[in-house]
Design a protein around this motif. Structure first.
Motif, PDB file in Angstrom:
ATOM      1  N   ASP A   1      -6.719   6.344   4.413  1.00  0.00           N
ATOM      2  CA  ASP A   1      -5.363   6.310   3.866  1.00  0.00           C
ATOM      3  C   ASP A   1      -4.622   5.137   4.506  1.00  0.00           C
ATOM      4  O   ASP A   1      -4.406   5.136   5.722  1.00  0.00           O
ATOM      5  CB  ASP A   1      -4.621   7.612   4.144  1.00  0.00           C
ATOM      6  CG  ASP A   1      -3.268   7.653   3.441  1.00  0.00           C
ATOM      7  OD1 ASP A   1      -3.010   8.608   2.697  1.00  0.00           O
ATOM      8  OD2 ASP A   1      -2.461   6.711   3.632  1.00  0.00           O
ATOM      9  N   PRO A   2      -4.230   4.152   3.688  1.00  0.00           N
ATOM     10  CA  PRO A   2      -3.624   2.953   4.286  1.00  0.00           C
ATOM     11  C   PRO A   2      -2.312   3.235   5.026  1.00  0.00           C
ATOM     12  O   PRO A   2      -2.017   2.559   6.014  1.00  0.00           O
ATOM     13  CB  PRO A   2      -3.405   2.018   3.092  1.00  0.00           C
ATOM     14  CG  PRO A   2      -3.560   2.845   1.864  1.00  0.00           C
ATOM     15  CD  PRO A   2      -4.385   4.041   2.230  1.00  0.00           C
ATOM     16  N   THR A   3      -1.548   4.225   4.590  1.00  0.00           N
ATOM     17  CA  THR A   3      -0.295   4.530   5.276  1.00  0.00           C
ATOM     18  C   THR A   3      -0.583   5.166   6.632  1.00  0.00           C
ATOM     19  O   THR A   3       0.086   4.867   7.634  1.00  0.00           O
ATOM     20  CB  THR A   3       0.601   5.443   4.411  1.00  0.00           C
ATOM     21  OG1 THR A   3       0.865   4.779   3.171  1.00  0.00           O
ATOM     22  CG2 THR A   3       1.922   5.721   5.091  1.00  0.00           C
TER      23      THR A   3
ATOM     24  N   ASP B   1       2.866  -4.489   5.484  1.00  0.00           N
ATOM     25  CA  ASP B   1       2.585  -4.553   6.914  1.00  0.00           C
ATOM     26  C   ASP B   1       1.955  -5.915   7.176  1.00  0.00           C
ATOM     27  O   ASP B   1       0.792  -6.130   6.843  1.00  0.00           O
ATOM     28  CB  ASP B   1       1.511  -3.499   7.240  1.00  0.00           C
ATOM     29  CG  ASP B   1       1.904  -2.567   8.369  1.00  0.00           C
ATOM     30  OD1 ASP B   1       3.009  -2.711   8.912  1.00  0.00           O
ATOM     31  OD2 ASP B   1       1.091  -1.684   8.682  1.00  0.00           O
TER      32      ASP B   1
ATOM     33  N   ASN C   1       4.719  -0.197   0.404  1.00  0.00           N
ATOM     34  CA  ASN C   1       4.899  -0.609   1.796  1.00  0.00           C
ATOM     35  C   ASN C   1       4.171  -1.918   2.064  1.00  0.00           C
ATOM     36  O   ASN C   1       3.117  -2.172   1.492  1.00  0.00           O
ATOM     37  CB  ASN C   1       4.330   0.449   2.743  1.00  0.00           C
ATOM     38  CG  ASN C   1       4.957   1.804   2.511  1.00  0.00           C
ATOM     39  OD1 ASN C   1       6.167   1.920   2.326  1.00  0.00           O
ATOM     40  ND2 ASN C   1       4.134   2.857   2.501  1.00  0.00           N
TER      41      ASN C   1
ATOM     42  N   LEU D   1       7.592   3.309   5.338  1.00  0.00           N
ATOM     43  CA  LEU D   1       7.250   3.208   6.761  1.00  0.00           C
ATOM     44  C   LEU D   1       8.371   3.703   7.683  1.00  0.00           C
ATOM     45  O   LEU D   1       8.196   3.759   8.893  1.00  0.00           O
ATOM     46  CB  LEU D   1       6.813   1.780   7.100  1.00  0.00           C
ATOM     47  CG  LEU D   1       5.537   1.338   6.339  1.00  0.00           C
ATOM     48  CD1 LEU D   1       5.140  -0.083   6.710  1.00  0.00           C
ATOM     49  CD2 LEU D   1       4.371   2.300   6.565  1.00  0.00           C
TER      50      LEU D   1
ATOM     51  N   SER E   1      -1.692   2.411   8.907  1.00  0.00           N
ATOM     52  CA  SER E   1      -0.522   1.622   9.301  1.00  0.00           C
ATOM     53  C   SER E   1       0.271   2.321  10.398  1.00  0.00           C
ATOM     54  O   SER E   1       0.649   1.712  11.403  1.00  0.00           O
ATOM     55  CB  SER E   1       0.374   1.394   8.070  1.00  0.00           C
ATOM     56  OG  SER E   1       1.627   0.886   8.454  1.00  0.00           O
TER      57      SER E   1
ATOM     58  N   PHE F   1       0.851  -1.201   0.000  1.00  0.00           N
ATOM     59  CA  PHE F   1       0.000   0.000   0.000  1.00  0.00           C
ATOM     60  C   PHE F   1       0.879   1.240   0.000  1.00  0.00           C
ATOM     61  O   PHE F   1       2.047   1.208   0.397  1.00  0.00           O
ATOM     62  CB  PHE F   1      -0.924   0.015   1.229  1.00  0.00           C
ATOM     63  CG  PHE F   1      -0.175  -0.023   2.535  1.00  0.00           C
ATOM     64  CD1 PHE F   1       0.172  -1.231   3.115  1.00  0.00           C
ATOM     65  CD2 PHE F   1       0.196   1.153   3.173  1.00  0.00           C
ATOM     66  CE1 PHE F   1       0.874  -1.273   4.314  1.00  0.00           C
ATOM     67  CE2 PHE F   1       0.904   1.122   4.367  1.00  0.00           C
ATOM     68  CZ  PHE F   1       1.245  -0.093   4.941  1.00  0.00           C
ATOM     69  N   LEU F   2       0.281   2.339  -0.440  1.00  0.00           N
ATOM     70  CA  LEU F   2       0.927   3.653  -0.387  1.00  0.00           C
ATOM     71  C   LEU F   2      -0.122   4.654   0.051  1.00  0.00           C
ATOM     72  O   LEU F   2      -1.279   4.299   0.257  1.00  0.00           O
ATOM     73  CB  LEU F   2       1.482   4.033  -1.763  1.00  0.00           C
ATOM     74  CG  LEU F   2       2.665   3.190  -2.247  1.00  0.00           C
ATOM     75  CD1 LEU F   2       3.001   3.535  -3.687  1.00  0.00           C
ATOM     76  CD2 LEU F   2       3.889   3.394  -1.350  1.00  0.00           C
ATOM     77  N   ASN F   3       0.264   5.897   0.175  1.00  0.00           N
ATOM     78  CA  ASN F   3      -0.718   6.919   0.510  1.00  0.00           C
ATOM     79  C   ASN F   3      -1.884   6.856  -0.453  1.00  0.00           C
ATOM     80  O   ASN F   3      -1.713   6.645  -1.650  1.00  0.00           O
ATOM     81  CB  ASN F   3      -0.071   8.313   0.458  1.00  0.00           C
ATOM     82  CG  ASN F   3       1.001   8.482   1.518  1.00  0.00           C
ATOM     83  OD1 ASN F   3       2.177   8.455   1.223  1.00  0.00           O
ATOM     84  ND2 ASN F   3       0.580   8.640   2.760  1.00  0.00           N
ATOM     85  N   ALA F   4      -3.082   7.050   0.065  1.00  0.00           N
ATOM     86  CA  ALA F   4      -4.285   7.003  -0.761  1.00  0.00           C
ATOM     87  C   ALA F   4      -4.252   8.089  -1.832  1.00  0.00           C
ATOM     88  O   ALA F   4      -3.651   9.143  -1.642  1.00  0.00           O
ATOM     89  CB  ALA F   4      -5.530   7.173   0.102  1.00  0.00           C
TER      90      ALA F   4
END
Lengths: 408, 408
Positions: free
Chosen positions: B173-175, A336, A334, A217, B178, A201-204
């Motif tokens: 926002d997934p980041t 997680d 990223n 991260l 996280s 994932f990354l920023n939306a």
């Protein structure tokens, strides 16, 4: 009560969602939306979906120069025993047709779930071919797929190793990405089984505050020195010599990098920035300027000491004099995973993905320098490695399929 | 070349991202944004962040009546051996303060990563308290936390069982999600360790096409019969009797439900719809009307046969005559784990989360009927179960903390 008015909206607002979403996409990234609309108008009759669609057809595969989406499923596949050249051909035909449909918000043949592919939300599906496929089809393996050498600090786990094929499935709606992945996996089960799936994932919406570059991260903007513009891509990414079938193709290297957040976060910010050679807030080189300005490795402070640590990540990754070819496109995500219960505080890292003409001229020498000396090595470990040839795009021919020029 | 203009945008567009994002949020869901702005104006001075912020303070915790966000990290925690009432108190004070900061886009104490919490993107952090905490603090366990009974078809795995505490961390926002998870875990390590983390996702931006209800991985709109409006929530969700400390609290039940996509997708659409009792496209009951209209269990077709199968999910879940209390708030998330290599085609399901006044009057009788006979049972398996008391919100008192009225 606001909570009720919000929920009330969910009911009342349902019917305006479609048109409002258009405004949202346009408002969020006007130039991007315009570019996508332009693509879409050429090929796509679904004007409603157009704003969300990345063109599948073109000289190059989508998902490479495409601005990063929020979600990644990177799936490695292996052919069943006894696979033939015809099997490779059949699978790639099938996949090309399915991927085109999914990325355009259409229902691929065999799917009874039209609702699950109706909102592509910038879905891209990018196909890569591993070294063993050249054995299967009886062709000489190209030099750019020679094995990536082992590096001193690698702690590679077999789970995350080379597979025969890869699909990089990216998009801005996680349910769409999930369904597209599911469809591509089920439609190929006659030929292949999954080796691994690396979710990321990354920023939306493809932005992170002031900078368009997403954060990893460790809190760093990741990808600041990426190619920008036609010339950069022509120099670094798209293959333009060698056999005809390779023209407009590229090579993907995937490294799974574990990041130790626990020890990293013990550092103060100055030490973190020193390790990277860049500021954490805006990604600017410690030598000054903005995020996209060149790093000055010779800058000194008032005491004559170097501003950029010679062993910082940015200094070690920088192309040395006489080697301007040592650049590439980073398109990492990223990850997680759930921490091991009672033991870990986190289980996180980076699905490092890069694209280039030839890893042995680009990724390998850069990574060799980083492996030898990079302050970041204290907190990161490479645990997976694989490389794939990424065939050219299918142009504008609806009957064309991935790697056709190699296979016919 | 469009791919280059898109990438070009990424550079050129960086500086307008902040203001454009405001337009995007406003355009996407005007009523929702207005509701959030209203909340935000009361408590939050960050006008830039306001559009993205769900109010942390209030009579009820956020993340319950809040419209679903795209991402979930549900984390179960267990106290270290020998934990005391004071430890519980200290942890909940710490968590309340950290959660409030993170949800408002502020940097919690001890964090050196202000950039990672700067865009809350509708972040909510909701805290739940498991039965064993009542032992630790030396209070009588309330009846609503009596163990959920075993059901006939349960195949519960210890990995996904009851824990002492839970944090439900949701956001768009997934980041951000996280990082918020990471922060809450690291800041509590003196007191607790993680038991499990259940990651989930829904359609991005809280919408799925025409309906505001998200789709699960069987392609169904999931949550159509949820409470809507003040009265529904007062009747079904918020506790309004019993001890003072329980007022405005609620109870969460978590069930991890594995969904067999392989066998489900062998069905034609009519069979899928028959199993659920609703249309796949718009979620309307097979008896007619729209998604939010009541289901008519007595409707018959031209041959006098029931339109809704008596064993369909919707029919079995429906409150029987004389039991209007058998309703609850579903707030579930899809999950997708990597398939077991070479063996599985998918490893997917639902993190089923529901909220109610008392599971023994609501979830349990409903689930008992479903467990006995529900056509969907052919394709789903409950593999995890846990229940938590969700303390009331902290009101508007900046010094208040979760469960304070129970602990002081």
């Amino acid at each position: 009560m606001s909570e009720v008015s919000r929920r009330g909206f969910l009911v009342a607002g349902g019917t305006v969602a479609a048109s409002a979403a258009l405004i949202a996409r346009g408002g969020q990234a006007p130039a991007q939306a315009a570019a996508m609309r332009r693509d879409a108008e050429e090929f796509d009759e679904h004007s409603y979906l157009a704003e969300y669609t990345v063109s599948f057809d073109g000289a190059h595969q989508a998902g490479i120069s495409t601005p990063h989406q929020a979600h990644l499923n990177l799936v490695g596949f292996d052919f069943h025993a006894g696979a033939s050249r015809e099997d490779v051909q059949r699978l790639l035909k099938l996949w090309t047709s399915d991927a085109r449909a999914l990325c355009q918000g259409e229902t691929p043949p065999g799917s009874l779930e039209p609702e699950m592919s109706a909102s592509p939300a910038n879905l891209t599906i990018t196909c890569g071919i591993g070294p063993r496929v050249f054995e299967i089809i009886g062709e000489k393996r190209p030099g750019f797929l020679d094995p990536i050498p082992a590096f001193e600090l690698d702690e590679l786990e077999e789970n995350w190793g080379q597979t025969d094929l890869v699909l990089q499935i990216c998009g801005d709606d996680p349910t769409t990405v999930s369904h597209a992945t599911r469809h591509m996996v089920r439609s190929s089960k006659t030929y292949v089984s999954t080796g691994w799936m690396q979710q990321g994932f990354l920023n939306a919406h493809g932005t992170s505050g002031e900078s368009p570059t997403p954060r990893n991260l460790f809190g760093q903007l990741d990808g600041s020195v990426n190619p920008r513009g036609v010339e950069d891509f022509a120099e670094q990414v798209w293959i333009d010599d060698g056999p005809d079938w390779a023209r407009d193709s590229t090579v993907m290297v995937v490294r799974r990098i574990r990041m130790n957040l626990d020890t990293w976060e013990e550092l103060d910010r100055a030490s973190r920035e020193n390790a990277v050679g860049r500021r954490l807030d805006d990604g600017a080189p410690l030598s000054g300027g903005g995020e996209f300005d060149d790093i000055d490795l010779h800058a000194t402070d008032d005491y004559g000491l170097p501003v950029i640590d010679r062993n910082s990540h940015a200094a070690r990754a920088h192309p040395p004099a006489g080697h301007p070819e040592q650049r590439l496109l980073r398109r990492s995500y990223n990850y997680d995973l759930p921490p091991v219960p009672g033991d870990q505080l986190s289980n996180s890292g980076l699905v490092f993905i890069c694209f280039q003409k030839d890893p042995h001229e680009q990724f390998v020498p850069i990574q060799k320098r980083l492996d030898e000396r990079d302050l970041l090595n204290e907190w990161i470990t490479h645990i997976g490695s694989a490389a794939y040839w990424i065939p050219p795009g299918v142009g504008r021919d609806r009957d064309a399929y991935w790697a056709q020029s190699l296979l016919e």
